[in-house]
Design a protein around this motif. Structure first.
Motif, PDB file in Angstrom:
ATOM      1  N   ASN A  52       0.879  -1.165   0.000  1.00 51.49           N
ATOM      2  CA  ASN A  52       0.000   0.000   0.000  1.00 51.49           C
ATOM      3  C   ASN A  52       0.917   1.216   0.000  1.00 51.49           C
ATOM      4  OD1 ASN A  52      -1.923   1.951   0.345  1.00 51.49           O
ATOM      5  ND2 ASN A  52      -2.412   1.406   2.472  1.00 51.49           N
ATOM      6  N   VAL A  53       0.975   1.924  -1.125  1.00 50.37           N
ATOM      7  CA  VAL A  53       1.940   3.007  -1.260  1.00 50.37           C
ATOM      8  C   VAL A  53       1.242   4.257  -1.795  1.00 50.37           C
ATOM      9  CG1 VAL A  53       4.083   3.762  -2.349  1.00 50.37           C
ATOM     10  CG2 VAL A  53       3.798   1.363  -1.742  1.00 50.37           C
ATOM     11  N   GLY A  54       1.380   5.340  -1.058  1.00 54.66           N
ATOM     12  CA  GLY A  54       0.860   6.614  -1.530  1.00 54.66           C
ATOM     13  C   GLY A  54       2.019   7.485  -2.007  1.00 54.66           C
ATOM     14  N   ILE A  55       1.846   8.137  -3.143  1.00 54.82           N
ATOM     15  CA  ILE A  55       2.893   9.014  -3.653  1.00 54.82           C
ATOM     16  C   ILE A  55       2.340  10.431  -3.703  1.00 54.82           C
ATOM     17  CG2 ILE A  55       4.311   9.565  -5.663  1.00 54.82           C
ATOM     18  CD1 ILE A  55       4.531   6.623  -6.184  1.00 54.82           C
ATOM     19  N   ILE A  56       2.903  11.307  -2.873  1.00 60.62           N
ATOM     20  CA  ILE A  56       2.437  12.690  -2.845  1.00 60.62           C
ATOM     21  C   ILE A  56       3.129  13.441  -3.967  1.00 60.62           C
ATOM     22  CG2 ILE A  56       2.213  14.775  -1.463  1.00 60.62           C
ATOM     23  CD1 ILE A  56       2.461  13.041   1.021  1.00 60.62           C
ATOM     24  N   ALA A  57       2.361  13.842  -4.949  1.00 57.82           N
ATOM     25  CA  ALA A  57       2.920  14.581  -6.074  1.00 57.82           C
ATOM     26  C   ALA A  57       2.618  16.051  -5.866  1.00 57.82           C
ATOM     27  CB  ALA A  57       2.288  14.089  -7.361  1.00 57.82           C
ATOM     28  N   GLN A  58       3.510  16.896  -6.276  1.00 61.25           N
ATOM     29  CA  GLN A  58       3.222  18.314  -6.084  1.00 61.25           C
ATOM     30  C   GLN A  58       3.350  19.125  -7.355  1.00 61.25           C
ATOM     31  OE1 GLN A  58       4.947  20.126  -2.683  1.00 61.25           O
ATOM     32  NE2 GLN A  58       3.729  21.956  -2.936  1.00 61.25           N
ATOM     33  N   LYS A  59       4.553  19.077  -7.946  1.00 64.17           N
ATOM     34  CA  LYS A  59       4.775  19.872  -9.140  1.00 64.17           C
ATOM     35  C   LYS A  59       5.360  18.967 -10.225  1.00 64.17           C
ATOM     36  CE  LYS A  59       7.023  22.748  -6.549  1.00 64.17           C
ATOM     37  NZ  LYS A  59       7.864  23.767  -5.993  1.00 64.17           N
ATOM     38  N   ASN A  60       5.208  19.352 -11.463  1.00 63.68           N
ATOM     39  CA  ASN A  60       5.848  18.632 -12.562  1.00 63.68           C
ATOM     40  C   ASN A  60       5.675  17.118 -12.457  1.00 63.68           C
ATOM     41  OD1 ASN A  60       6.799  21.089 -13.308  1.00 63.68           O
ATOM     42  ND2 ASN A  60       8.785  20.803 -12.333  1.00 63.68           N
ATOM     43  N   TYR A  61       4.478  16.686 -12.084  1.00 64.61           N
ATOM     44  CA  TYR A  61       4.353  15.259 -11.844  1.00 64.61           C
ATOM     45  C   TYR A  61       3.883  14.478 -13.068  1.00 64.61           C
ATOM     46  CZ  TYR A  61      -0.416  16.747 -10.644  1.00 64.61           C
ATOM     47  OH  TYR A  61      -1.654  17.304 -10.660  1.00 64.61           O
ATOM     48  N   HIS A  62       3.780  15.157 -14.191  1.00 70.12           N
ATOM     49  CA  HIS A  62       3.353  14.453 -15.404  1.00 70.12           C
ATOM     50  C   HIS A  62       4.313  13.327 -15.758  1.00 70.12           C
ATOM     51  CE1 HIS A  62       3.186  13.820 -19.793  1.00 70.12           C
ATOM     52  NE2 HIS A  62       1.926  13.711 -19.491  1.00 70.12           N
ATOM     53  N   SER A  63       5.603  13.661 -15.723  1.00 67.70           N
ATOM     54  CA  SER A  63       6.637  12.680 -16.051  1.00 67.70           C
ATOM     55  C   SER A  63       6.579  11.494 -15.090  1.00 67.70           C
ATOM     56  CB  SER A  63       7.994  13.395 -15.985  1.00 67.70           C
ATOM     57  OG  SER A  63       9.040  12.498 -15.892  1.00 67.70           O
ATOM     58  N   LEU A  64       6.291  11.793 -13.821  1.00 69.12           N
ATOM     59  CA  LEU A  64       6.213  10.745 -12.807  1.00 69.12           C
ATOM     60  C   LEU A  64       5.025   9.822 -13.058  1.00 69.12           C
ATOM     61  CD1 LEU A  64       7.534   9.829 -10.142  1.00 69.12           C
ATOM     62  CD2 LEU A  64       5.920  11.290  -8.938  1.00 69.12           C
ATOM     63  N   MET A  65       3.875  10.409 -13.363  1.00 65.88           N
ATOM     64  CA  MET A  65       2.673   9.600 -13.610  1.00 65.88           C
ATOM     65  C   MET A  65       2.843   8.745 -14.851  1.00 65.88           C
ATOM     66  SD  MET A  65      -0.449  12.100 -12.570  1.00 65.88           S
ATOM     67  CE  MET A  65      -1.659  10.820 -12.811  1.00 65.88           C
TER      68      MET A  65
END
Lengths: 373, 400
Positions: A52-65
């Motif tokens: 169970n992993v939550g990833i808090i994205a904030q900025k510039n997260y397009h590349s991450l997704m």
């Protein structure tokens, strides 16, 4: 299976990584020939038995997704729990722009509350290592600590190279007596690895309490200022740690993978590092092409010479091209008879015929994503 | 269940006995190929790239490696809500049950599986060949010809035609005669073992063939001739491009060598036609300071300290210092020690060649008599075998 969930904060706004983070968060920075930084955090968690992993994205997260998709490459596309990407969203008590880590964590309280596990492993996204948290979690439970910090021994940084450098001092019973963030002078070699274990309810309380006092930075306002109030303890990690504090560190730690001992430690058979699969063909050495003391990923075509370098997937080195002491990211084309020395080429850079680019080991040249030389 | 236009049945039951020790514990389709693939990746990837999302894999010989490899079908994007990849072994129904007795019988025994999808067309494939082919285009041809069955054919040199099943066609491409390995071939259109059938037409033929006690229940020997005799519309679909049966040690070696060079005979780097495979999650390969790698394929997880020339190194191979690997194939996770020489050899999965050994050494009289019928001049080290320190293995020998 551990009774814990993972929460990874990827909002670090590191200006020190310069061009590498212009269009992506640190978590999405390519590392080690075929990985992104976040692959190490996710693999560490999954290898621990945390699903169970939550990833808090904030900025510039397009590349991450784009990289994470459904989480299936990390075995995190699950019916029970799995991967949760938590981007900012605007509600009456969430403005969408975080004033700090406390704010960011507080905005995903819904996810934290719904998670059924008792413990949380809270992590940043710019510290790379390969371990499992099982021992750390059981130590945490046994010691009765409020918070356990993973740390290693790291010599004092040069001021320029310092980033989120959390220095720790212990008393003789192992309780943390002092925490200092980015201290100008320090006499302790114990340095936080940016991973913390605590009970979920402790996190909920600390975050709400800080927020209620208009305090927004987790490290400063929750950890550093609460050393006396909380029973904070440490868990020492003795393996290889790469902190991506600056471009120089980025360069240094990629090059460290040319050392057999380091790469063996970071890529163990027992705890594989998973990443997005690209289905590239094996690297092909053609004609006069060769590599020496280099890490070369699948999908590369080597017709020139490559020495002391890290080549990511799908790099094409044309005949006569010479690459030395460089990091070449995915999909670059290095034209015939060009010469590269001490450069970092971001994804998809195109170096045309006969160009020469040269930096220095202490100041590598970075070319932005998609540059044509 | 929603109806499917076309589903594929992949015949993966073959033992591949001509591959000798390589198929001792795995079916031929599971044999490693091309650095990071297994033979079955080719037909499976072709299916996915041709928009076929339902594939039955018919297996019965040593299915463990194949089952484990296919898993949920995720690496090929075949983990689907409706459809996907299914391993179909023979099973017992009521008090009856028997092994697949032929290619046609294998499909016959899975009529219920096919009927679930109520497909218009069924594509029959074999898991023995290395090629890239768009089955969707073959289907377009099949539809355009209003064919009952279409057989993919490859033009082979006339002098080799007697090794294949040969289709004699009229000018329009309609098959008028089929000859299995003819002594005096009339044409050089060889069957590739790839068929598209209208399911409504094939189904009763499978049922009838099953009743025929004299039949060997084989597509090439029975079903196709029966269709021809009944005057069915059979068409030959000409395929041009690389196609290789990797059924022998020699052809497996050659097909791997065909991947080398700037303009390889068979190109794997086609971005529009990727070959998918299961990734073992290994880091990029490492080439040491003293190593020399030329004209070779090197896969993820390899660590090379020695010299490699005109060879294919599969995932996770280790090559020690001062060793020389030439014209060879080293399969996944094999370990080559120091000062080892490997010439024109196939080193099996997980095999270990200890320091100073020489694989593929010149044959001496003192080596005595050994059988090279399967290997010719290729030396073969079986999977997981250890070749002890300093051992000399002469050309064409098989180490078990």
């Amino acid at each position: 299976m551990e009774n814990a969930f993972g929460l990874i904060y990827t909002g670090d706004a590191s200006m020190q990584l310069r061009e590498l983070t212009f269009s992506r968060s640190v978590a999405a920075v390519p590392f080690g020939g075929r990985y992104r930084t976040i692959d190490f955090m996710l693999s560490d968690l999954v290898n621990t038995g945390i699903y169970n992993v939550g990833i808090i994205a904030q900025k510039n997260y397009h590349s991450l997704m784009d990289h994470l998709e459904s989480g299936k490459e990390w075995d995190l596309h699950r019916k029970r729990d799995g991967l949760f990407i938590l981007p900012p969203f605007v509600t009456h008590d969430n403005t969408g722009v975080y004033r700090g880590t406390v704010d960011a964590i507080r905005s995903c309280m819904g996810y934290i509350r719904r998670s059924s596990q008792k413990y949380v492993v809270l992590m940043g996204s710019h510290t790379i290592y390969n371990t499992t948290y099982n021992e750390m979690i059981s130590e945490h439970i046994k010691s009765g600590a409020d918070i356990t910090i993973m740390y290693n021994r790291t010599p004092v940084y040069d001021r320029k190279e310092q980033f989120d450098d959390l220095r720790i001092k212990f008393d003789k019973d192992g309780r943390v007596t002092d925490l200092a963030l980015n201290p100008a002078i320090t006499d302790t070699e114990f340095c936080s690895c940016d991973a913390f274990v605590m009970e979920k309810t402790t996190l909920e309380y600390l975050v709400e309490d800080a927020y209620a006092h208009a305090l927004y930075d987790f490290t400063n306002d929750v950890l550093v200022s609460n050393v006396d109030r909380l029973n904070i303890r440490g868990w020492e990690y003795t393996g290889f740690v790469a902190r991506l504090n600056s471009v120089n560190d980025y360069y240094k730690y990629n090059m460290a993978l040319l050392d057999k001992a380091v790469s063996k430690e970071l890529f163990s058979h027992e705890h594989p590092i998973y990443t997005k699969i690209k289905d590239e063909f094996p690297a092909s050495y053609v004609g006069e092409g060769y590599a020496k003391n280099s890490v070369v990923a699948d999908g590369c075509v080597i017709e020139g010479s490559v020495e002391n370098s890290v080549l990511f997937r799908g790099v094409h080195v044309a005949p006569g091209a010479v690459i030395r002491n460089s990091i070449i990211m995915q999909g670059a084309y290095i034209g015939p008879d060009s010469v590269l020395d001490c450069v970092i080429l971001d994804k998809g850079v195109n170096v045309l015929e006969g160009r020469t680019l040269s930096g220095h080991g202490s100041y590598p040249v970075i070319l932005r994503k998609g540059t044509v030389v | 269940m929603p109806k499917k236009k076309m589903i594929a049945m992949l015949l993966a039951g073959g033992q591949g006995s001509r591959l000798g020790v390589l198929t001792k514990s795995m079916a031929k389709p599971a044999v490693p190929f091309g650095g990071k693939y297994r033979i079955i990746d080719f037909p499976l990837s072709n299916c996915v790239n041709s928009d076929i999302d339902t594939v039955g894999v018919l297996t019965q010989y040593e299915p463990l490696a194949l089952n484990a490899y296919l898993g949920s079908g995720q690496p090929w994007d075949l983990d689907r809500m409706n459809g996907g990849v299914f391993v179909l072994p023979p099973y017992v129904s009521g008090s009856d049950g028997k092994w697949y007795s032929g290619t046609a019988n294998a499909v016959y025994q899975n009529i219920a599986f096919i009927d679930q999808y109520d497909p218009e067309y069924v594509l029959i494939l074999s898991g023995d060949h290395i090629y890239k082919m768009d089955y969707a285009r073959m289907l377009q041809y099949h539809q355009a010809m209003h064919a009952d069955a279409t057989i993919a054919v490859l033009t082979v040199p006339m002098e080799e035609a007697s090794r294949f099943g040969i289709m004699n066609t009229d000018e329009g491409g309609r098959i008028v005669e089929f000859e299995e390995k003819p002594k005096h071939p009339k044409s050089n259109k060889a069957s590739m073992g790839i068929y598209i059938f209208n399911w409504k037409i094939l189904r009763p033929y499978l049922v009838n063939d099953e009743q025929d006690k004299a039949s060997s229940h084989d597509f090439g020997k029975n079903i196709i001739p029966n269709l021809l005799n009944a005057g069915a519309n059979l068409y030959a679909y000409g395929f041009t491009g690389y196609w290789k049966d990797v059924g022998t040690i020699g052809s497996l070696w050659e097909a791997n060598m065909d991947l080398l060079g700037a303009k390889p005979e068979f190109k794997l780097s086609d971005k529009d036609w990727r070959i998918y495979s299961k990734s073992p999650a290994m880091p990029p390969h490492y080439i040491g300071s003293e190593a020399e790698v030329r004209n070779s394929l090197v896969s993820e997880g390899c660590v090379v300290y020695g010299n490699v020339e005109k060879s294919v190194l599969f995932t996770g191979v280790h090559v020690g210092a001062n060793s020389v690997i030439r014209d060879s194939i080293v399969m996944p996770n094999a370990v080559i020690g120091e000062n080892v020489t490997v010439e024109k050899a196939i080193i099996g999965e997980g095999a270990c060649v200890e320091n100073g050994a020489h694989i593929g050494a010149e044959r001496l009289e003192s080596d005595g008599d050994y059988d090279t019928k399967l290997t010719g001049d290729i030396t073969l080290v079986a999977n997981t075998v250890t070749v002890p320190e300093g051992r000399r293995i002469p050309v064409g020998m098989i180490v078990k």
